[in-house]
Design a protein around this motif. Structure first.
Motif, mmCIF file in Angstrom:
data_model
loop_
_atom_site.group_PDB
_atom_site.id
_atom_site.type_symbol
_atom_site.label_atom_id
_atom_site.label_comp_id
_atom_site.label_asym_id
_atom_site.label_seq_id
_atom_site.Cartn_x
_atom_site.Cartn_y
_atom_site.Cartn_z
ATOM 1 N N ASN A 490 0.803 -1.229 0.000
ATOM 2 C CA ASN A 490 0.000 0.000 0.000
ATOM 3 C C ASN A 490 0.835 1.277 0.000
ATOM 4 O O ASN A 490 0.316 2.360 0.290
ATOM 5 N N ASN A 512 -4.707 -2.274 -1.317
ATOM 6 C CA ASN A 512 -5.883 -2.654 -0.544
ATOM 7 C C ASN A 512 -6.620 -1.377 -0.149
ATOM 8 O O ASN A 512 -6.137 -0.596 0.680
ATOM 9 N N LEU A 513 -7.781 -1.152 -0.742
ATOM 10 C CA LEU A 513 -8.503 0.084 -0.488
ATOM 11 C C LEU A 513 -9.132 0.136 0.900
ATOM 12 O O LEU A 513 -9.646 1.183 1.314
ATOM 13 N N GLU A 514 -9.069 -0.970 1.614
ATOM 14 C CA GLU A 514 -9.566 -0.959 2.988
ATOM 15 C C GLU A 514 -8.557 -0.325 3.941
ATOM 16 O O GLU A 514 -8.865 -0.060 5.100
ATOM 17 N N LYS A 515 -7.341 -0.086 3.455
ATOM 18 C CA LYS A 515 -6.289 0.492 4.285
ATOM 19 C C LYS A 515 -5.788 1.790 3.644
ATOM 20 O O LYS A 515 -5.957 1.997 2.440
ATOM 21 N N PRO A 516 -5.149 2.654 4.422
ATOM 22 C CA PRO A 516 -4.618 3.896 3.853
ATOM 23 C C PRO A 516 -3.537 3.622 2.806
ATOM 24 O O PRO A 516 -2.751 2.676 2.922
ATOM 25 N N ARG A 528 -1.159 10.257 2.680
ATOM 26 C CA ARG A 528 -1.595 9.099 3.472
ATOM 27 C C ARG A 528 -3.102 9.209 3.557
ATOM 28 O O ARG A 528 -3.644 10.077 4.240
ATOM 29 N N LYS A 529 -3.782 8.336 2.804
ATOM 30 C CA LYS A 529 -5.214 8.513 2.661
ATOM 31 C C LYS A 529 -5.880 7.186 2.345
ATOM 32 O O LYS A 529 -5.340 6.372 1.580
ATOM 33 N N LYS A 530 -7.041 6.992 2.938
ATOM 34 C CA LYS A 530 -7.851 5.829 2.598
ATOM 35 C C LYS A 530 -8.717 6.181 1.394
ATOM 36 O O LYS A 530 -9.436 7.179 1.412
ATOM 37 N N THR A 532 -11.451 5.447 -1.897
ATOM 38 C CA THR A 532 -12.735 4.801 -2.193
ATOM 39 C C THR A 532 -12.841 4.571 -3.692
ATOM 40 O O THR A 532 -12.063 5.112 -4.480
#
Length: 563
Positions: A490, A512-516, A528-530, A532
């Motif tokens: 990531n 993995n878009l579930e994590k930042p 540093r960003k999650k 969508t």
């Protein structure tokens, strides 16, 4: 504008390759080969009646090229001032399978055009041209219909899906409405710019099933600087411009074969005005056909092989692999940045004494490319120089070529990239794009140029006479910017050199878009960003490319401060 100017210009080249130099191809009957050579030798000496007799005797031994020999006989008879015999053989050609491929207005036929019989003969030719234009009009109607049908099908299948579901739906999308093709070959419109179209020849595989996903071989023809105008129709000569062995290979492998057409003003080698022909052709095919996005291949011969190389180092993102036959590997309208080829592969077929690019230079380039970690293969043959793919000797190259092509798969999500450009029009490769350059800044230590000298070329004659000429392989004139990047866990690590702005495109295949998601740019963390699934971005990206594999859910623009 003449209807088949492009095809007929290429035919002049093919006649040179397959008729005048027919002795390079293997013949079943040695008497045919001997008589053919003697006939052209007599013609060269001005002994036209003798040439006619020898050629008429030759076709008694081998009729496999009889219509082309009738065409030669009409030419010889015109030179002999025997108009009766000239029209006799021309009429045989006019009603033959090669009628659409023949150059009727060649200079040697000028005396016939003063004969009263030429007017009625020309009228019959024009009627055939009118029929071809009518067939092209039917193809245009078919293309318009299926563009609209496919648009409706895409919208109906994808319009109500939320972001993540939309992404997955596009990944598994396939056109389901059965599409009947009017022929195994199609002549389709390709936009060159907002006001101008060219044509591409499309040959679908035997037993074509419109619901299946097919690999596609895009083939770029040569002789672009000799073609005055873009065509109104792509016809059966287009198939010949790829070489029978290449076209037959596409059939046997079950590939769709696509041959776009260019001109001196609009082409993929010497003209920025024609640079969009290749990507626009890809989009036309994606828009209508189910294609296997992992298996789009770009190949070409001569100027077309140079075009394939140029796309490798300037615009590789659509393709799995690149293939050049009798290649001159150089960008003619800008810098040649060889390291860009690390992102794909190149398979070169060369001949030992090709005037277009000398073997010692190809050997040096191959060694340099492999030293840089580029997947570059070169197979060198001894034989007829520049027209090698149009001879039977090329058959020996096909099995390994087919194996290499079958093995190549596109991966737009590879975990590391290097990209360099001197024009941001060509700033993108897969998930990175250089948006602006800062060429006044100093270059990073890892940003280096690669070049070598070519000291010997060959003259374009039967003996391939060496010419002492010192030339740089890559005559780069402008400063470039470069970026090297990698990602894992990531996190993206990006370094730039002479770059002002940079875009990063993100896919769930990469992170993995579930994590930042973290981005480090020149050693500094800048994100540093999650993330969508941006539904609007996904939809707009897909509708602009129709690419079901390289599908991005978000992008970021980074401003870079000069060090």
């Amino acid at each position: 504008m003449t209807m088949k100017n492009v095809q007929r210009t290429l035919l002049l080249l093919l006649l040179f390759l397959t008729t005048v130099h027919s002795s390079f191809a293997q013949r079943l009957d040695p008497a045919y080969e001997r008589l053919l050579d003697e006939a052209f030798e007599a013609k060269g000496k001005g002994e036209y009646q003798k040439a006619i007799s020898l050629l008429e005797e030759a076709i008694k031994h081998d009729s496999s090229e009889i219509y082309w020999r009738y065409y030669n006989l009409a030419d010889f008879a015109t030179l002999a001032k025997d108009h009766n015999k000239a029209f006799y053989y021309l009429e045989k050609v006019r009603t033959s399978p090669i009628a659409d491929e023949v150059v009727w207005n060649k200079p040697s036929f000028a005396p016939l055009r003063t004969d009263v019989r030429w007017a009625s003969f020309q009228k019959r030719i024009d009627q055939a041209d009118s029929l071809a234009l009518a067939k092209q009009s039917a193809f245009d109607t078919w293309q318009t219909k299926w563009r609209e049908n496919r648009r409706k099908e895409r919208e109906q299948a994808l319009q109500n899906e939320p972001g993540k579901q939309l992404y997955k739906a596009i990944q598994s999308f396939a056109y389901q409405q059965p599409m009947e093709v009017p022929d195994r070959w199609l002549s389709l419109r390709v936009p060159v710019n907002d006001t101008l179209d060219t044509r591409c020849y499309v040959r679908v595989p035997p037993n074509y099933n419109s619901r299946r996903h097919y690999p596609v071989l895009f083939f770029l023809h040569g002789a672009v600087r000799a073609i005055k105008e873009l065509p109104q129709v792509a016809d059966s000569l287009s198939f010949r411009s790829a070489g029978e062995a290449v076209a037959s290979m596409a059939d046997s492998l079950g590939y769709i074969l696509v041959i776009p057409f260019a001109s001196k003003q609009f082409n993929w080698m010497t003209s920025e005005a024609g640079a969009a022909i290749v990507p626009n052709t890809v989009q036309v095919i994606r828009e209508i056909f189910n294609v296997d996005e992992r298996r789009l291949y770009l190949a070409g011969h001569s100027n077309g092989a140079t075009g394939a190389f140029i796309n490798l180092v300037r615009s590789p993102s659509d393709f799995a692999g690149f293939y050049g036959f009798n290649t001159r590997p150089q960008v003619f309208t800008g810098g040649t940045f060889l390291k860009n080829a690390q992102n794909r592969s190149f398979y070169a077929i060369a001949v030992d004494k090709d005037y277009y690019y000398p073997k010692p230079a190809m050997d040096t380039l191959t060694a340099l490319a492999q030293r840089l970690g580029i997947n570059w293969q070169t197979r060198t043959f001894t034989g007829p120089p520049h027209w090698f793919p149009f001879t039977e000797a090329f058959d020996a190259a096909v099995p390994d070529l087919a194996t290499a092509m079958q093995a190549a798969r596109r991966n737009p999500f590879q975990d590391s990239l290097y990209w360099e450009c001197d024009d941001v029009t060509y700033g993108r490769c897969d998930w990175l794009a250089i948006s602006t350059l800062d060429t006044l800044a100093p270059a990073a230590g890892w940003h280096k140029g690669y070049n070598f000298e070519i000291t010997e070329w060959y003259d374009n004659d039967a003996n391939a006479t060496p010419i002492d000429t010192l030339q740089q392989a890559f005559p780069n004139k402008l400063r470039s910017g470069a970026v090297r990047a990698a990602y894992s866990n990531n996190t993206f690590y990006i370094e730039t050199s002479r770059v002002g702005q940079l875009k990063l495109f993100v896919s769930p295949e990469m992170v993995n878009l579930e994590k930042p998601v973290r981005v480090y740019l020149n050693g500094e963390r800048v994100l540093r960003k999650k993330l969508t699934y941006d539904r609007g971005y996904i939809r707009d990206t897909f509708n602009s490319t129709f690419d079901e594999q390289a599908l991005w859910v978000n992008e970021f623009l980074f401003q870079i401060t000069s060090q």
